[in-house]
Design a protein around this motif. Structure first.
Motif, mmCIF file in Angstrom:
data_model
loop_
_atom_site.group_PDB
_atom_site.id
_atom_site.type_symbol
_atom_site.label_atom_id
_atom_site.label_comp_id
_atom_site.label_asym_id
_atom_site.label_seq_id
_atom_site.Cartn_x
_atom_site.Cartn_y
_atom_site.Cartn_z
ATOM 1 N N ALA A 255 2.475 5.818 -2.717
ATOM 2 C CA ALA A 255 1.664 6.476 -1.679
ATOM 3 C C ALA A 255 0.816 7.618 -2.238
ATOM 4 C CB ALA A 255 2.557 6.989 -0.556
ATOM 5 N N ARG A 256 0.307 7.421 -3.457
ATOM 6 C CA ARG A 256 -0.580 8.417 -4.058
ATOM 7 C C ARG A 256 -1.977 7.825 -4.195
ATOM 8 N NH1 ARG A 256 1.177 11.272 -9.488
ATOM 9 N NH2 ARG A 256 1.068 9.147 -10.317
ATOM 10 N N ASP A 257 -2.974 8.595 -3.822
ATOM 11 C CA ASP A 257 -4.363 8.152 -3.889
ATOM 12 C C ASP A 257 -5.071 8.774 -5.076
ATOM 13 O OD1 ASP A 257 -4.124 6.631 -1.581
ATOM 14 O OD2 ASP A 257 -4.728 8.278 -0.273
ATOM 15 N N HIS B 10 0.831 -1.203 0.000
ATOM 16 C CA HIS B 10 0.000 0.000 0.000
ATOM 17 C C HIS B 10 0.867 1.254 0.000
ATOM 18 C CE1 HIS B 10 -2.303 3.137 2.253
ATOM 19 N NE2 HIS B 10 -3.312 2.713 1.518
ATOM 20 N N SER B 11 1.911 1.275 0.814
ATOM 21 C CA SER B 11 2.771 2.457 0.914
ATOM 22 C C SER B 11 3.612 2.675 -0.338
ATOM 23 C CB SER B 11 3.692 2.337 2.134
ATOM 24 O OG SER B 11 4.702 1.360 1.932
ATOM 25 N N GLN B 12 3.794 1.614 -1.135
ATOM 26 C CA GLN B 12 4.617 1.702 -2.337
ATOM 27 C C GLN B 12 3.795 1.916 -3.605
ATOM 28 O OE1 GLN B 12 6.510 -2.122 -2.137
ATOM 29 N NE2 GLN B 12 8.105 -1.457 -0.697
ATOM 30 N N SER B 13 2.483 1.982 -3.463
ATOM 31 C CA SER B 13 1.590 1.912 -4.626
ATOM 32 C C SER B 13 0.836 3.201 -4.871
ATOM 33 C CB SER B 13 0.566 0.786 -4.428
ATOM 34 O OG SER B 13 1.192 -0.463 -4.333
ATOM 35 N N THR B 14 0.367 3.339 -6.114
ATOM 36 C CA THR B 14 -0.727 4.246 -6.426
ATOM 37 C C THR B 14 -2.009 3.505 -6.081
ATOM 38 O OG1 THR B 14 0.418 5.490 -8.141
ATOM 39 C CG2 THR B 14 -1.974 5.362 -8.312
ATOM 40 N N THR C 106 -1.217 8.250 -13.707
ATOM 41 C CA THR C 106 -0.027 9.095 -13.619
ATOM 42 C C THR C 106 -0.347 10.537 -13.258
ATOM 43 O OG1 THR C 106 -0.158 9.384 -16.033
ATOM 44 C CG2 THR C 106 1.341 7.695 -15.196
ATOM 45 N N ASP C 107 -1.625 10.900 -13.291
ATOM 46 C CA ASP C 107 -2.031 12.255 -12.915
ATOM 47 C C ASP C 107 -3.452 12.215 -12.365
ATOM 48 O OD1 ASP C 107 -2.635 14.918 -12.591
ATOM 49 O OD2 ASP C 107 -2.579 15.416 -14.731
ATOM 50 N N PRO C 108 -3.604 12.153 -11.024
ATOM 51 C CA PRO C 108 -4.951 12.075 -10.443
ATOM 52 C C PRO C 108 -5.852 13.238 -10.822
ATOM 53 C CG PRO C 108 -3.290 11.562 -8.800
ATOM 54 C CD PRO C 108 -2.551 12.083 -9.999
ATOM 55 N N PHE D 275 -12.550 2.310 -5.756
ATOM 56 C CA PHE D 275 -12.555 1.279 -6.794
ATOM 57 C C PHE D 275 -13.639 0.255 -6.485
ATOM 58 C CE2 PHE D 275 -11.014 -2.930 -8.227
ATOM 59 C CZ PHE D 275 -11.042 -2.695 -9.586
ATOM 60 N N HIS D 276 -14.446 -0.087 -7.500
ATOM 61 C CA HIS D 276 -15.600 -0.959 -7.306
ATOM 62 C C HIS D 276 -15.573 -2.142 -8.259
ATOM 63 C CE1 HIS D 276 -18.084 1.605 -4.567
ATOM 64 N NE2 HIS D 276 -17.219 2.490 -5.011
#
Length: 506
Positions: free
Chosen positions: A330-332, A72-76, A368-370, A81-82
């Motif tokens: 660590a990006r949501d 989780h800490s290493q991920s986007t 790559t760009d929320p 999400f459903h």
């Protein structure tokens, strides 16, 4: 043009499970995206019945998941999400990029779990693009040979049958007879082997052996689909995991459920370590998710509903995407995204064919760009699972007409709103929730916003009309035999079931 009419036209023109305001094919910007065609290895791990709240990193007060917390800490992270409310529909959507009902998958049994043979799978697209493809664990999209993963794009197949180890139901859906979570019999490339160990450990071990083998071929990337049957019931875990959870609950089923999740977490730790050891981490897109809401968890992360419900808690699940150096850690991403979006996204990343008419959208711009432009859309949920004519026992009781179930157990979501059939809070009428302000679905605001509710119901009607002709398994006769039973007995009589040879991981 009035909003309602515009919505209806767009719904009908796209036939979209989830897209009412945009073409579902990748845009030019997505096709030209810097990550398009990068061809990383892809590992997709999907667990069975683990909800959004069944992780320590999502707030669970005592569940231990240190390796998934690390991932989780290493991920986007896709935080809204459903998937579908139950497992086979989710798997059909992942494989095809289309609505489950458009694949003929309206149930988890009774031949309605069989993904239509006209559907092209992501494995087929990746295979055609030069990927090695392997599945390890649960398939649950048809147990007759034409429906099996070996006929649908997977060259390495190591799976149990039916919807779960040891399960058997009327019709074709069944695993090998009398199978167990410990030392399960597994169908490996068309022949059964008897393994040693707990099922989740076995699936990960076989997958890792295959991944190691593929890593030696630098010219050919791989797609590994690791799909555990845990933590699905019966809630059985190795004994070593029980004492800690027995301190927190006296319910044996919940002890088993959480022990199974911690065991998954331990296997994820081995996977992460091996990717580093084998110098694969930087060129591997690792995705973790689940197939529906929690079956047994006691922490819902504030959501209403669990597995099998058409509420938020029935379909919102974890989705972690780790690709070092390419996706930010660590990006949501809080845009609402769906299982149908995986196919076009993974195909674009892999430089693979994206079929026409998919219901999903390419997520690459958002990954790559929320803040990338993402046009709002309606997405549709329906529990399905209506009765089947001619099925024995309880499976044949109740209404067997899909049209009679049209307005029951369904929901429609946009970024802000959720419209549902029936208000479970007061037992009267349909409900509308402002998810931005009320993510726990505590206040029905349909009386304040009748125009929004009417628009969403009209969009749902258009969607139902578009998928109804594709429910091809509704009248399929129930087979009077189980293929996995027949194959198992034939092999047993012809020479027996050999022991599994675990691959070397060192």
């Amino acid at each position: 043009m009035p909003r309602l009419i515009a919505c209806l036209i767009l719904c009908l023109s796209t036939l979209a499970y989830g897209a009412t305001t945009a073409d579902t094919q990748p845009t030019d910007d997505a096709a030209d995206h810097p990550l398009a065609g990068q061809r990383p290895n892809i590992i997709l791990v999907i667990t069975d019945d683990q909800g959004y709240g069944d992780l320590a990193c999502h707030g669970h007060p005592y569940l231990r998941t240190p390796n998934l917390d690390q991932l989780h800490s290493q991920s986007t992270r896709l935080t809204d999400f459903h998937v579908s409310p139950t497992c086979a529909p989710t798997r059909a959507a992942l494989m095809s990029g289309m609505a489950p009902f458009r694949n003929g998958v309206t149930h988890t049994i009774l031949e309605r779990e069989r993904m239509a043979l006209t559907s092209r799978t992501i494995a087929q697209s990746l295979q055609d693009a030069g990927y090695a493809t392997g599945i390890f664990g649960k398939w649950h999209l048809g147990d007759e040979e034409p429906y099996q993963p070996g006929s649908r794009g997977f060259e390495e197949v190591f799976i149990h049958g039916g919807g779960g180890i040891g399960q058997a139901y009327p019709g074709s859906c069944a695993d090998a007879p009398d199978n167990q979570y410990f030392n399960p019999v597994i169908r490996h490339n068309g022949s059964f082997v008897r393994t040693q160990g707990f099922c989740t450990d076995v699936f990960f071990h076989q997958a890792l052996g295959w991944i190691r083998e593929q890593s030696q071929n630098e010219a050919e990337p791989f797609f590994a689909y690791i799909t555990t049957n845990a933590p699905h019931g019966p809630f059985i875990c190795p004994d070593d995991y029980k004492p800690y959870y027995q301190q927190h609950t006296d319910e044996d089923r919940r002890v088993g459920f959480y022990g199974m999740i911690e065991n998954i977490d331990d296997n994820m730790g081995v996977l992460l370590d091996k990717l580093d050891e084998w110098d694969l981490a930087d060129n591997t897109l690792l995705i973790f998710m689940s197939d529906n809401g929690s079956a047994m968890g006691d922490y819902s992360a504030g959501m209403l509903g669990m597995k099998g419900s058409h509420h938020e808690g029935g379909s919102r699940v974890p989705s972690f995407w780790r690709w070092p150096g390419q996706l930010e850690a660590a990006r949501d991403i809080d845009t609402m995204l769906r299982h149908i979006d995986y196919f076009p996204t993974l195909a674009q990343i892999a430089g693979a064919d994206v079929p026409e008419g998919l219901d999903g959208r390419n997520m690459l711009p958002l990954l790559t760009d929320p803040d990338a432009t993402w046009e709002d859309r309606y997405t549709f949920f329906h529990l399905g699972r209506w009765a089947k004519e001619g099925a024995p026992g309880n499976w044949g009781r109740g209404n067997t007409d899909p049209e009679a179930m049209r307005y029951k157990r369904f929901a429609v979501r946009s970024e802000r709103w959720r419209y549902e059939a029936g208000d479970v809070l007061n037992g009267t009428g349909d409900a509308l929730y402002d998810i931005d302000a009320d993510p726990g679905q505590r206040t029905n605001v349909i009386d304040q916003h009748p125009d929004i509710a009417a628009e969403m119901r009209a969009a749902y009607d258009a969607w139902w009309e578009s998928v109804r002709p594709h429910m091809v398994n509704e009248d399929a006769p129930l087979l009077d035999y189980h293929p996995y039973h027949e194959w198992f007995h034939a092999q047993q009589q012809a020479g027996g079931i050999p022991d599994w040879a675990p691959p070397d991981l060192d």
